[in-house]
Design a protein around this motif. Structure first.
Motif, PDB file in Angstrom:
ATOM      1  N   TYR A   1     -22.648  12.280 -10.531  1.00  0.00           N
ATOM      2  CA  TYR A   1     -23.111  13.526 -11.151  1.00  0.00           C
ATOM      3  C   TYR A   1     -23.107  14.665 -10.137  1.00  0.00           C
ATOM      4  O   TYR A   1     -23.338  14.454  -8.947  1.00  0.00           O
ATOM      5  CB  TYR A   1     -24.537  13.354 -11.692  1.00  0.00           C
ATOM      6  N   GLN A   2     -22.852  15.850 -10.645  1.00  0.00           N
ATOM      7  CA  GLN A   2     -22.986  17.066  -9.836  1.00  0.00           C
ATOM      8  C   GLN A   2     -24.260  17.766 -10.285  1.00  0.00           C
ATOM      9  O   GLN A   2     -24.423  18.106 -11.456  1.00  0.00           O
ATOM     10  CB  GLN A   2     -21.782  17.985 -10.013  1.00  0.00           C
ATOM     11  N   ILE A   3     -25.163  17.989  -9.316  1.00  0.00           N
ATOM     12  CA  ILE A   3     -26.473  18.554  -9.621  1.00  0.00           C
ATOM     13  C   ILE A   3     -26.635  19.887  -8.910  1.00  0.00           C
ATOM     14  O   ILE A   3     -26.334  20.026  -7.734  1.00  0.00           O
ATOM     15  CB  ILE A   3     -27.587  17.597  -9.187  1.00  0.00           C
ATOM     16  N   SER A   4     -27.106  20.862  -9.662  1.00  0.00           N
ATOM     17  CA  SER A   4     -27.472  22.165  -9.106  1.00  0.00           C
ATOM     18  C   SER A   4     -28.832  22.542  -9.681  1.00  0.00           C
ATOM     19  O   SER A   4     -29.435  21.775 -10.429  1.00  0.00           O
ATOM     20  CB  SER A   4     -26.420  23.225  -9.453  1.00  0.00           C
ATOM     21  N   GLU A   5     -29.328  23.724  -9.352  1.00  0.00           N
ATOM     22  CA  GLU A   5     -30.593  24.173  -9.945  1.00  0.00           C
ATOM     23  C   GLU A   5     -30.461  24.402 -11.446  1.00  0.00           C
ATOM     24  O   GLU A   5     -31.440  24.328 -12.178  1.00  0.00           O
ATOM     25  CB  GLU A   5     -31.059  25.471  -9.279  1.00  0.00           C
ATOM     26  N   GLU A   6     -29.239  24.688 -11.905  1.00  0.00           N
ATOM     27  CA  GLU A   6     -29.037  25.062 -13.298  1.00  0.00           C
ATOM     28  C   GLU A   6     -28.508  23.934 -14.177  1.00  0.00           C
ATOM     29  O   GLU A   6     -28.626  23.998 -15.402  1.00  0.00           O
ATOM     30  CB  GLU A   6     -28.059  26.236 -13.403  1.00  0.00           C
ATOM     31  N   SER A   7     -27.895  22.898 -13.588  1.00  0.00           N
ATOM     32  CA  SER A   7     -27.231  21.904 -14.428  1.00  0.00           C
ATOM     33  C   SER A   7     -27.146  20.550 -13.742  1.00  0.00           C
ATOM     34  O   SER A   7     -27.317  20.436 -12.522  1.00  0.00           O
ATOM     35  CB  SER A   7     -25.820  22.385 -14.791  1.00  0.00           C
ATOM     36  N   CYS A   8     -26.878  19.547 -14.552  1.00  0.00           N
ATOM     37  CA  CYS A   8     -26.649  18.187 -14.074  1.00  0.00           C
ATOM     38  C   CYS A   8     -25.526  17.612 -14.932  1.00  0.00           C
ATOM     39  O   CYS A   8     -25.725  17.319 -16.112  1.00  0.00           O
ATOM     40  CB  CYS A   8     -27.925  17.368 -14.198  1.00  0.00           C
ATOM     41  N   LEU A   9     -24.347  17.494 -14.354  1.00  0.00           N
ATOM     42  CA  LEU A   9     -23.158  17.119 -15.112  1.00  0.00           C
ATOM     43  C   LEU A   9     -22.530  15.860 -14.550  1.00  0.00           C
ATOM     44  O   LEU A   9     -22.411  15.704 -13.336  1.00  0.00           O
ATOM     45  CB  LEU A   9     -22.121  18.254 -15.065  1.00  0.00           C
ATOM     46  N   LYS A  10     -22.127  14.950 -15.451  1.00  0.00           N
ATOM     47  CA  LYS A  10     -21.360  13.798 -15.002  1.00  0.00           C
ATOM     48  C   LYS A  10     -19.955  14.296 -14.673  1.00  0.00           C
ATOM     49  O   LYS A  10     -19.188  14.673 -15.541  1.00  0.00           O
ATOM     50  CB  LYS A  10     -21.281  12.713 -16.069  1.00  0.00           C
ATOM     51  N   LYS A  11     -19.625  14.289 -13.397  1.00  0.00           N
ATOM     52  CA  LYS A  11     -18.351  14.861 -12.970  1.00  0.00           C
ATOM     53  C   LYS A  11     -17.260  13.800 -12.825  1.00  0.00           C
ATOM     54  O   LYS A  11     -16.090  14.061 -13.119  1.00  0.00           O
ATOM     55  CB  LYS A  11     -18.539  15.596 -11.640  1.00  0.00           C
TER      56      LYS A  11
ATOM     57  N   CYS B   1     -29.100  15.829 -17.832  1.00  0.00           N
ATOM     58  CA  CYS B   1     -27.760  15.524 -17.368  1.00  0.00           C
ATOM     59  C   CYS B   1     -26.828  15.374 -18.557  1.00  0.00           C
ATOM     60  O   CYS B   1     -27.208  14.827 -19.590  1.00  0.00           O
ATOM     61  CB  CYS B   1     -27.761  14.223 -16.563  1.00  0.00           C
ATOM     62  N   SER B   2     -25.632  15.886 -18.401  1.00  0.00           N
ATOM     63  CA  SER B   2     -24.647  15.804 -19.475  1.00  0.00           C
ATOM     64  C   SER B   2     -23.970  14.446 -19.461  1.00  0.00           C
ATOM     65  O   SER B   2     -23.493  13.981 -18.435  1.00  0.00           O
ATOM     66  CB  SER B   2     -23.585  16.898 -19.299  1.00  0.00           C
ATOM     67  N   TYR B   3     -23.944  13.781 -20.626  1.00  0.00           N
ATOM     68  CA  TYR B   3     -23.292  12.481 -20.746  1.00  0.00           C
ATOM     69  C   TYR B   3     -22.012  12.595 -21.550  1.00  0.00           C
ATOM     70  O   TYR B   3     -21.507  11.618 -22.068  1.00  0.00           O
ATOM     71  CB  TYR B   3     -24.254  11.468 -21.372  1.00  0.00           C
ATOM     72  N   ASN B   4     -21.488  13.805 -21.674  1.00  0.00           N
ATOM     73  CA  ASN B   4     -20.216  13.999 -22.353  1.00  0.00           C
ATOM     74  C   ASN B   4     -19.079  13.520 -21.468  1.00  0.00           C
ATOM     75  O   ASN B   4     -19.280  13.008 -20.379  1.00  0.00           O
ATOM     76  CB  ASN B   4     -20.042  15.481 -22.719  1.00  0.00           C
ATOM     77  N   THR B   5     -17.867  13.709 -21.938  1.00  0.00           N
ATOM     78  CA  THR B   5     -16.691  13.267 -21.198  1.00  0.00           C
ATOM     79  C   THR B   5     -16.709  13.855 -19.792  1.00  0.00           C
ATOM     80  O   THR B   5     -16.839  15.068 -19.621  1.00  0.00           O
ATOM     81  CB  THR B   5     -15.412  13.703 -21.920  1.00  0.00           C
ATOM     82  N   PRO B   6     -16.616  13.009 -18.756  1.00  0.00           N
ATOM     83  CA  PRO B   6     -16.632  13.538 -17.386  1.00  0.00           C
ATOM     84  C   PRO B   6     -15.384  14.353 -17.094  1.00  0.00           C
ATOM     85  O   PRO B   6     -14.356  14.223 -17.761  1.00  0.00           O
ATOM     86  CB  PRO B   6     -16.684  12.265 -16.529  1.00  0.00           C
ATOM     87  N   GLU B   7     -15.489  15.187 -16.069  1.00  0.00           N
ATOM     88  CA  GLU B   7     -14.351  16.028 -15.703  1.00  0.00           C
ATOM     89  C   GLU B   7     -13.198  15.188 -15.160  1.00  0.00           C
ATOM     90  O   GLU B   7     -12.032  15.486 -15.401  1.00  0.00           O
ATOM     91  CB  GLU B   7     -14.804  17.042 -14.652  1.00  0.00           C
ATOM     92  N   TYR B   8     -13.532  14.098 -14.447  1.00  0.00           N
ATOM     93  CA  TYR B   8     -12.500  13.241 -13.871  1.00  0.00           C
ATOM     94  C   TYR B   8     -12.826  11.775 -14.143  1.00  0.00           C
ATOM     95  O   TYR B   8     -13.976  11.351 -13.988  1.00  0.00           O
ATOM     96  CB  TYR B   8     -12.412  13.436 -12.343  1.00  0.00           C
ATOM     97  N   ARG B   9     -11.830  11.011 -14.550  1.00  0.00           N
ATOM     98  CA  ARG B   9     -11.942   9.549 -14.663  1.00  0.00           C
ATOM     99  C   ARG B   9     -11.047   8.930 -13.601  1.00  0.00           C
ATOM    100  O   ARG B   9      -9.862   9.255 -13.515  1.00  0.00           O
ATOM    101  CB  ARG B   9     -11.524   9.071 -16.054  1.00  0.00           C
TER     102      ARG B   9
END
Length: 339
Positions: free
Chosen positions: A216-226, A19-27
């Motif tokens: 988080y937004q999870i798909s088969e390819e990625s896990c991103l902190k949204k 999972c990405s812990y970088n800056t989320p897309e929305y705060r």
């Protein structure tokens, strides 16, 4: 608020990808004290035939609702205001369950009832007496899941069950419910859970864990902190605690006289907005609606009729559904398009 009162509510290695812990897309900044009060009509009636704590609800494409209340799973029809059926029965036969851990909606529209105690999944596709499809799981399938959500027609994401050793928080499963690989770098530090943590979206699912303010937004390819939810007042300062049990102790002791936002759930996302329910440690329920284009938040304090408590909400393009339980254990739902 007493310890026992709080406990009644809701606590009844690197993977394939991280999972990405970088800056989320929305705060999203929320100040619960600035919420608009919305009083739910006291004329709302209890639903005949449904009793118990409302643990999970979903609205189907045909407008009917699936309700997990107590230890029974129901199909409810809003047109007739009646229960169409109760899925399965408690028991030890192959098509029965010992207890219901949770349920989910399959990508093909089927309803899957999960009995973790007997390691069994019953999937219902028709409602005219056709027997369910029965799957019995075994230990060779890897990490046991506590809750599950479909990612695609052939894969799932699951929140794992707490146990001995390092247990990943999330795992990817195949169509036979066998573990493929952990998702992300987080490990479980308790067996606690709040609302159903997943919400289906077009390209995967959203996920928010227990006591978490991150979505988080999870798909088969990625896990991103949204989404990152910033609580202006009443936040849990997670870095002060080593586990969720320590957070529970603090909520019942040092923070018991403060308003603290404890849970985020019942998420719904479309292209324009994100909506979700959030709850404080006195069981007060709020609805937050975040506008992506303006970065503005509309927060609504949902005030139920006397002696009732909001337990779940569902949001569709047409309606907001507010599910409540009365002191006697009766279930009611308020449906509106006005908020």
């Amino acid at each position: 608020m007493s310890c026992s009162r709080f406990l009644i509510y809701s606590f009844w290695g690197i993977g394939l990808f991280s999972c990405s812990y970088n800056t989320p897309e929305y705060r999203i900044k929320i100040d619960y004290s600035k919420s608009v009060d919305y009083s739910i009509s006291s004329e709302t009636n209890f639903l005949d035939g449904i009793q118990g704590e409302i643990r999970h609800t979903e609205i189907l494409e045909d407008g009917n609702a699936v309700i997990l209340a107590g230890q029974h799973l129901y199909l409810y029809d809003f047109q007739s205001d009646s229960v169409l059926l109760r899925y399965s029965n408690r028991g030890r036969k192959m098509d029965e369950y010992i207890s219901i851990s949770d349920f989910w909606i399959e990508r093909d529209g089927g309803i899957s009832l999960y009995d973790m105690e007997s390691r069994k999944i019953l999937t219902f596709h028709e409602f005219n007496g056709v027997p369910p499809k029965i799957r019995t799981l075994d230990a060779s399938q890897g990490h046991v899941f506590d809750e599950l959500a479909p990612l695609t027609d052939s894969t799932y994401v699951g929140k794992c069950t707490y146990g001995v050793g390092a247990i990943p928080e999330l795992c990817l499963y195949d169509k036979e419910y066998s573990a493929i690989s952990p998702i992300g770098d987080n490990f479980l530090n308790s067996g606690m859970k709040a609302s159903y943590p997943f919400a289906p979206i077009d390209n995967g699912v959203l996920y928010c864990g227990c006591f978490s303010y991150d979505i988080y937004q999870i798909s088969e390819e990625s896990c991103l902190k949204k989404y990152q939810i910033d609580i202006v007042k009443g936040s849990i300062h997670h870095k002060r605690y080593n586990s969720e049990y320590e957070i529970m102790q603090a909520l019942n002791r040092t923070m018991k006289n403060k308003v603290v936002i404890t849970s985020i759930g019942n998420m719904y996302e479309n292209d324009e907005s994100l909506s979700f329910r959030y709850i404080d440690n006195s069981f007060e329920a709020y609805l937050a609606i975040y506008d992506k284009s303006t970065s503005s938040v509309h927060s609504v304090h949902l005030i139920p009729p006397e002696d009732c408590r909001v337990q779940q909400i569902n949001i569709t393009e047409t309606y907001l559904y507010v599910w409540m339980m009365g002191r006697s254990g009766g279930v009611m739902v308020y449906r509106t398009s006005e908020i």
